[in-house]
Scaffold this motif. Structure first.
Motif: not given
Length: 176
Positions: A50-54
């Motif tokens: 999730c953190n990779d993009c958001h």
């Protein structure tokens, strides 16, 4: 050498004989208390990408960003044949929904690339609930991301572009 009880051997053998669920089928997970649910939600965010993009800068920092920066969206556009999309500010998005709305939304979500919506839909309801509760525990923060741009519109920098090769010509079957 220690002796292993026969009951343990039979239990382990039986566990190895259970059938795996089909790929893409959400598995039921047991309900979890709030503290464990928050930890579960954080675990899902950390391990599901999730953190990779958001989260802007997360990948570039090797995941070493303070949690208070997590999930506030990113100005990095993803341009392709679908147009240009931006990873949403999930903290603002989920602040607009109650838990029941999130569960219904996340169970049927269909998005443009690069979001792997199929992975979210495949999560158990308890995992999606834990995800919701964790994100909500962070509180609203950040600003909305840029709006989607349809194909043919040039996005401002920064953006990542996916170029596909031209479609291969269809081979003739020799039948007219």
């Amino acid at each position: 050498m220690p002796r292993v009880p026969l009951v343990l051997i039979v239990a382990l053998a039986a566990a190895g004989c259970t059938q795996s669920p089909s790929v893409g089928v959400a598995m039921a997970a047991p309900s979890v208390p709030d503290d464990a649910g928050l930890a579960r939600g954080e675990y899902i965010v950390r391990t599901s990408g999730c953190n990779d993009c958001h989260t802007a800068g997360y990948a570039e920092q090797g995941g070493k960003l303070d949690k208070q920066q997590w999930l506030t969206g990113s100005p990095l556009g993803y341009k392709g044949p679908w147009g240009t999309t931006y990873a949403a500010n999930l903290r603002l998005k989920l602040a607009e929904m109650d838990e029941a709305q999130w569960l219904a939304y996340s169970a049927t979500l269909r998005t443009r690339p690069l979001m792997p919506d199929f992975a979210l839909r495949a999560m158990s309801e308890d995992d999606r609930r834990a995800l919701y509760r964790f994100v909500r525990s962070l509180g609203p923060a950040g600003a909305p991301v840029p709006a989607y741009l349809p194909p043919g519109q040039e996005p401002p920098l920064p953006y990542f572009e996916l170029k596909l090769p031209p479609a291969a010509p269809v081979a003739s079957t020799g039948v007219d």
